[in-house]
Design an enzyme around this catalytic site. Structure first.
Site, PDB file in Angstrom:
ATOM      1  NE  ARG A 189      -0.041  -4.700 -12.555  1.00  0.00           N
ATOM      2  CZ  ARG A 189       0.459  -5.306 -13.513  1.00  0.00           C
ATOM      3  NH1 ARG A 189       0.735  -6.591 -13.157  1.00  0.00           N
ATOM      4  NH2 ARG A 189       0.825  -4.953 -14.423  1.00  0.00           N
TER       5      ARG A 189
ATOM      6  CB  CYS B 190       2.336  -1.415 -12.286  1.00  0.00           C
ATOM      7  SG  CYS B 190       0.953  -0.273 -12.374  1.00  0.00           S
TER       8      CYS B 190
END
Length: 318
Positions: free
Chosen positions: A274, A269
């Site tokens: 994430r 990410c």
């Protein structure tokens, strides 16, 4: 073959032993059964409500100190990304070294035999980062609170704004680290330059993926070549409960990769947060066997001018 593990959700006894690191939860009251591949590192708010006052439970509020100061679960300790970051790199967000984690946990009074329950207020994305780091260092006594602070409030859990006093401890991580869920830049360079069947999974949003949006910390906008896009937030009820979606819903979402459960999948990410969440979903909830989270992610990749990248053509109308 995809195996599903049904678990009984617990509401009473947590520990089989107080002096063992890998704590087991003893079933008592049955709630809705889970069909996730593995829910060992997930805990529901109803479970925690019955357990959180036990001595060997350490609740970790993984949010900025300003958010923690406003309100947090009663008795929670505060950790934030900067606390688990290796600052020796010229860019931010890299995983802290083992001795740094040990020193942090010792200052917080965390003991080797403790069970850590980690939560945030962003769909467990930040909590997953701490789970991922500890998993690489072979510390398994971690649970992510499904639904985070919102779920806790919904079951009537106690919240306050008090900072707790702690007694420092002597915390040590296991002697051997696995790094089974880790991949570094050099390995990804080889993969990006090969014709293999590996999946490079971008877990950011479409604007970041296309290069339309360049977040702070990145040297440029764009993506790693050969990347597929599945936004991490698809895996949770983002606008509602912030809980993980069901096994069947997750299977449908990640079937878009076209990968088998044994294929190598590399998630990344902006800074590995994430994508740690997606790594949790793929390995724990869905049973993918060969998933690696790229620690440096786009912040690191974009820093090096010589590395290949892709960026969509964007037209601005004045």
């Amino acid at each position: 073959m995809i195996y599903r593990i049904s678990r009984i959700v617990i509401l009473s006894v947590l520990m089989l032993s107080c002096n063992k690191q890998k704590e087991k939860i003893t079933p008592d009251t049955e709630l809705e059964a889970s069909t996730y591949f593995n829910s060992e590192h997930l805990i529901e708010a109803e479970e925690l409500l019955a357990l959180y006052k036990q001595e060997h439970i350490k609740i970790i509020d993984f949010r900025k100190v300003t958010a923690y100061a406003k309100a947090h679960i009663n008795g929670a300790l505060n950790i934030w990304r900067t606390d688990i970051e290796d600052t020796t790199y010229p860019y931010k967000g890299m995983m802290a070294k083992k001795d740094s984690i040990e020193a942090l946990f010792s200052r917080l009074g965390i003991k080797n035999e403790d069970l850590l329950v980690v939560y945030d207020d962003k769909g467990s994305s930040d909590a997953s980062r701490l789970w991922w780091i500890l998993k690489n260092y072979n510390f398994e006594s971690v649970r992510i609170l499904n639904g985070g602070l919102l779920a806790w409030e919904k079951v009537g859990g106690s919240i306050n704004n008090k900072t707790i006093s702690v007694t420092p401890s002597e915390f040590t991580l296991p002697a051997i680290s696995s790094f089974d869920l880790f991949i570094g830049k050099d390995e990804i360079i080889e993969i990006a330059n090969s014709n293999g069947s590996e999946i490079i999974l971008d877990t950011r949003n479409i604007d970041e993926f296309s290069g339309k949006r360049q977040k702070d910390g990145a040297a440029k906008g764009g993506r790693i070549p050969k990347s597929l896009l599945i936004d991490w937030a698809e895996a949770i009820d983002y606008e509602g409960t912030q809980k993980f979606r069901s096994y069947d819903e997750l299977e449908k979402i990640y079937s878009r990769m076209g990968a088998s459960k044994t294929d190598l999948i590399i998630s990344y990410c902006h800074s590995g947060v994430r994508s740690a969440h997606t790594t949790f979903v793929l390995t724990e909830l869905l049973g993918y066997k060969n998933v690696k989270n790229y620690d440096g992610s786009w912040v690191e990749w974009s820093y090096f001018n010589g590395l290949p990248f892709e960026q969509d053509s964007i037209t601005t109308i004045k």
